[in-house]
Design an enzyme around this catalytic site. Sequence first.
Site, PDB file in Angstrom:
ATOM      1  N   GLU A   1     -29.479  44.205 -37.440  1.00  0.00           N
ATOM      2  CA  GLU A   1     -30.174  42.925 -37.471  1.00  0.00           C
ATOM      3  C   GLU A   1     -29.505  41.902 -36.568  1.00  0.00           C
ATOM      4  O   GLU A   1     -28.297  41.952 -36.337  1.00  0.00           O
ATOM      5  CB  GLU A   1     -30.192  42.386 -38.901  1.00  0.00           C
TER       6      GLU A   1
ATOM      7  N   CYS B   1     -27.208  35.333 -33.288  1.00  0.00           N
ATOM      8  CA  CYS B   1     -26.082  36.035 -33.908  1.00  0.00           C
ATOM      9  C   CYS B   1     -26.373  37.537 -33.780  1.00  0.00           C
ATOM     10  O   CYS B   1     -27.375  38.017 -34.312  1.00  0.00           O
ATOM     11  CB  CYS B   1     -26.021  35.588 -35.371  1.00  0.00           C
TER      12      CYS B   1
ATOM     13  N   CYS C   1     -20.050  48.509 -40.959  1.00  0.00           N
ATOM     14  CA  CYS C   1     -18.710  48.056 -40.621  1.00  0.00           C
ATOM     15  C   CYS C   1     -17.707  48.795 -41.493  1.00  0.00           C
ATOM     16  O   CYS C   1     -17.944  49.006 -42.680  1.00  0.00           O
ATOM     17  CB  CYS C   1     -18.572  46.553 -40.850  1.00  0.00           C
TER      18      CYS C   1
ATOM     19  N   CYS D   1     -14.361  44.268 -45.962  1.00  0.00           N
ATOM     20  CA  CYS D   1     -14.096  42.991 -46.633  1.00  0.00           C
ATOM     21  C   CYS D   1     -14.936  42.951 -47.904  1.00  0.00           C
ATOM     22  O   CYS D   1     -16.124  43.295 -47.883  1.00  0.00           O
ATOM     23  CB  CYS D   1     -14.450  41.826 -45.714  1.00  0.00           C
TER      24      CYS D   1
ATOM     25  N   CYS E   1     -18.464  40.892 -48.280  1.00  0.00           N
ATOM     26  CA  CYS E   1     -19.456  40.982 -47.206  1.00  0.00           C
ATOM     27  C   CYS E   1     -20.401  42.162 -47.425  1.00  0.00           C
ATOM     28  O   CYS E   1     -19.942  43.284 -47.658  1.00  0.00           O
ATOM     29  CB  CYS E   1     -18.709  41.137 -45.877  1.00  0.00           C
TER      30      CYS E   1
ATOM     31  N   GLY F   1     -20.922  44.321 -38.147  1.00  0.00           N
ATOM     32  CA  GLY F   1     -19.874  45.040 -37.434  1.00  0.00           C
ATOM     33  C   GLY F   1     -18.704  44.193 -36.991  1.00  0.00           C
ATOM     34  O   GLY F   1     -18.734  42.967 -37.046  1.00  0.00           O
TER      35      GLY F   1
ATOM     36  N   SER G   1     -16.326  36.994 -32.970  1.00  0.00           N
ATOM     37  CA  SER G   1     -15.669  36.754 -34.251  1.00  0.00           C
ATOM     38  C   SER G   1     -15.000  38.038 -34.735  1.00  0.00           C
ATOM     39  O   SER G   1     -15.563  39.126 -34.626  1.00  0.00           O
ATOM     40  CB  SER G   1     -16.721  36.295 -35.268  1.00  0.00           C
TER      41      SER G   1
ATOM     42  N   LEU H   1     -10.416  34.027 -41.262  1.00  0.00           N
ATOM     43  CA  LEU H   1      -9.122  33.897 -41.932  1.00  0.00           C
ATOM     44  C   LEU H   1      -9.292  34.116 -43.439  1.00  0.00           C
ATOM     45  O   LEU H   1      -8.699  35.007 -44.019  1.00  0.00           O
ATOM     46  CB  LEU H   1      -8.570  32.502 -41.633  1.00  0.00           C
ATOM     47  N   ASN H   2     -10.095  33.264 -44.057  1.00  0.00           N
ATOM     48  CA  ASN H   2     -10.574  33.476 -45.429  1.00  0.00           C
ATOM     49  C   ASN H   2      -9.527  33.407 -46.541  1.00  0.00           C
ATOM     50  O   ASN H   2      -9.861  33.587 -47.713  1.00  0.00           O
ATOM     51  CB  ASN H   2     -11.332  34.805 -45.550  1.00  0.00           C
TER      52      ASN H   2
ATOM     53  N   ASN I   1     -22.051  33.173 -49.323  1.00  0.00           N
ATOM     54  CA  ASN I   1     -23.469  33.460 -49.561  1.00  0.00           C
ATOM     55  C   ASN I   1     -23.566  34.609 -50.542  1.00  0.00           C
ATOM     56  O   ASN I   1     -23.098  35.702 -50.266  1.00  0.00           O
ATOM     57  CB  ASN I   1     -24.157  33.835 -48.245  1.00  0.00           C
TER      58      ASN I   1
ATOM     59  N   CYS J   1     -24.767  34.419 -43.063  1.00  0.00           N
ATOM     60  CA  CYS J   1     -23.492  35.116 -42.817  1.00  0.00           C
ATOM     61  C   CYS J   1     -23.208  36.111 -43.922  1.00  0.00           C
ATOM     62  O   CYS J   1     -23.237  35.763 -45.099  1.00  0.00           O
ATOM     63  CB  CYS J   1     -22.322  34.136 -42.855  1.00  0.00           C
TER      64      CYS J   1
HETATM   65  N1  SAH Z   1     -16.682  41.327 -38.305  1.00  0.00           N
HETATM   66  C1  SAH Z   1     -16.574  40.033 -37.751  1.00  0.00           C
HETATM   67  C2  SAH Z   1     -17.919  39.409 -37.426  1.00  0.00           C
HETATM   68  C3  SAH Z   1     -19.028  39.589 -38.424  1.00  0.00           C
HETATM   69  S1  SAH Z   1     -18.809  38.799 -39.968  1.00  0.00           S
HETATM   70  C4  SAH Z   1     -15.769  39.133 -38.657  1.00  0.00           C
HETATM   71  O1  SAH Z   1     -15.493  39.497 -39.789  1.00  0.00           O
HETATM   72  O2  SAH Z   1     -15.380  38.060 -38.189  1.00  0.00           O
HETATM   73  C5  SAH Z   1     -19.122  37.074 -39.534  1.00  0.00           C
HETATM   74  C6  SAH Z   1     -18.585  36.076 -40.529  1.00  0.00           C
HETATM   75  O3  SAH Z   1     -19.302  36.141 -41.761  1.00  0.00           O
HETATM   76  C7  SAH Z   1     -17.114  36.260 -40.878  1.00  0.00           C
HETATM   77  O4  SAH Z   1     -16.431  35.033 -40.724  1.00  0.00           O
HETATM   78  C8  SAH Z   1     -17.142  36.639 -42.352  1.00  0.00           C
HETATM   79  O5  SAH Z   1     -15.964  36.218 -42.997  1.00  0.00           O
HETATM   80  C9  SAH Z   1     -18.379  35.920 -42.821  1.00  0.00           C
HETATM   81  N2  SAH Z   1     -18.969  36.448 -44.055  1.00  0.00           N
HETATM   82  C10 SAH Z   1     -19.050  37.730 -44.449  1.00  0.00           C
HETATM   83  N3  SAH Z   1     -19.693  37.820 -45.641  1.00  0.00           N
HETATM   84  C11 SAH Z   1     -20.015  36.555 -46.006  1.00  0.00           C
HETATM   85  C12 SAH Z   1     -20.713  35.985 -47.112  1.00  0.00           C
HETATM   86  N4  SAH Z   1     -21.231  36.747 -48.054  1.00  0.00           N
HETATM   87  N5  SAH Z   1     -20.861  34.641 -47.150  1.00  0.00           N
HETATM   88  C13 SAH Z   1     -20.392  33.871 -46.150  1.00  0.00           C
HETATM   89  N6  SAH Z   1     -19.756  34.344 -45.068  1.00  0.00           N
HETATM   90  C14 SAH Z   1     -19.563  35.684 -44.994  1.00  0.00           C
HETATM   91 FE1  SF4 Z   2     -16.908  43.814 -41.282  1.00  0.00          FE
HETATM   92 FE2  SF4 Z   2     -16.791  41.208 -40.636  1.00  0.00          FE
HETATM   93 FE3  SF4 Z   2     -18.065  42.027 -42.879  1.00  0.00          FE
HETATM   94 FE4  SF4 Z   2     -15.409  42.162 -42.732  1.00  0.00          FE
HETATM   95  S1  SF4 Z   2     -16.658  40.293 -42.678  1.00  0.00           S
HETATM   96  S2  SF4 Z   2     -16.777  43.785 -43.507  1.00  0.00           S
HETATM   97  S3  SF4 Z   2     -15.114  42.702 -40.609  1.00  0.00           S
HETATM   98  S4  SF4 Z   2     -18.656  42.501 -40.776  1.00  0.00           S
END
Ligand code: SAH
Ligand code: SF4
Length: 361
Positions: A104, A117, A124, A128, A131, A173, A205, A229-230, A304, A347
């Site tokens: 997507e 985006c 991936c 994390c 996500c 990814g 990112s 960073l998170n 989210n 996101c």
């Molecule tokens: N893999 C890369 C890019 C894709 S994720 C990365 O992790 O940076 C893009 C962004 O979405 C990242 O900053 C991630 O922390 C954030 N993200 C992932 N799941 C999310 C969620 N459920 N709510 C808000 N942000 C989220």
């Molecule tokens: Fe992959 Fe980015 Fe999601 Fe982490 S936040 S699982 S690196 S897509």
Amino acid sequence: MSSTRTTEACGAQERPILLGRSLAELTALVTAAGAPPFRAKQLHHWLYRRGALNFAEMHNLARDFRAWLEAHTEIGHISLATIRESADGTRKLLFRLHDNRTVESVLIRERNWWTLCVSSQVGCAVDCKFCMTGFGGYQRQMTTAEILSQIILAARHANGGEYPRNVVFMGMGEPMLNLDAVLPALRAITDPDGMAIAARRVTVSTAGILPGIERLGEADLGVNIAISLNASNDRTRTEIMPINKVYPLERLLSACRAFPLQRRKRITFEYVLLGGLNDSDSDARALVRLLHGLRCKLNLIPWNPDPHLPFKRPSEDRVRRFQQILLDHHFTVSIRYSKGLDVGGACGQLAGHWAAAQAGA
Ligand code: SAH
Ligand code: SF4
């Protein structure tokens, strides 16, 4: 084979895929077929600047050359399965790849421009915990052609033929784990004779894959980098991002300090706020200490939600308070209220295969 597809099976032959090739590579291909080098320049223009969807559109190419291209090469576009438009104008595009897998992209309307985006992998592997892409697991790498095709198809089918002003690698990814495909894509995107999207408007990112950050720096493309960073300490970060065991905070931040930033540019740190987990006042203060002296800006993203994942979105007050602590220490901090929530386009919500199932696609 499918993960490195730069050719298309055609009977007994393999047809080279054109999208993703540089002008030098196209010139080699075209001249080997006996055509003059200027044909490569025309082809390059059609592929990248005009975003041609087929050879028939390339009307200033000689008819026999077009027929040769048609028979011996393939542009390499993926196919657009569905577009879902959110109440806020965000458009989520679901693409089908040649092996029937899906990814997507999300086209987001900002004040008076569009940001796209894009995805860089199918699924991936980074895992994390907050996500949905991570939850769905890893399927395969995307090719350069597949990455670029998302931008061209989004422009042609969802944006009146215009390329978006900004491109962010924040879809499905981890781009730093697919740099072999992502770097040539970035070159085509930012090439003034190619898609001509300004490098300063392109952001990659990453969850903090150190060798990738270094390699992107060495490639010297002038694109922006965003670090997810998170968390403000290793314990919490490892809990929600197991990759932190491999690339812990101290090493990650040293790599950020060493990243070659262009003049007046800053690294973006993304911080997904998870209620009760990383959103306290003391987390904010730890973040202040951690990022001290770094040329950076911060993007706070209230998590989210998805019913499959065990986290909470923090309250509005909590988000504001967290932001205020950082502002008080003179950081530039924005809160990213994700758009497209109602179409699962925000996101971390991208999980193509599920979306495909829901759409019956
Ligand atoms: N893999 C890369 C890019 C894709 S994720 C990365 O992790 O940076 C893009 C962004 O979405 C990242 O900053 C991630 O922390 C954030 N993200 C992932 N799941 C999310 C969620 N459920 N709510 C808000 N942000 C989220
Ligand atoms: Fe992959 Fe980015 Fe999601 Fe982490 S936040 S699982 S690196 S897509």
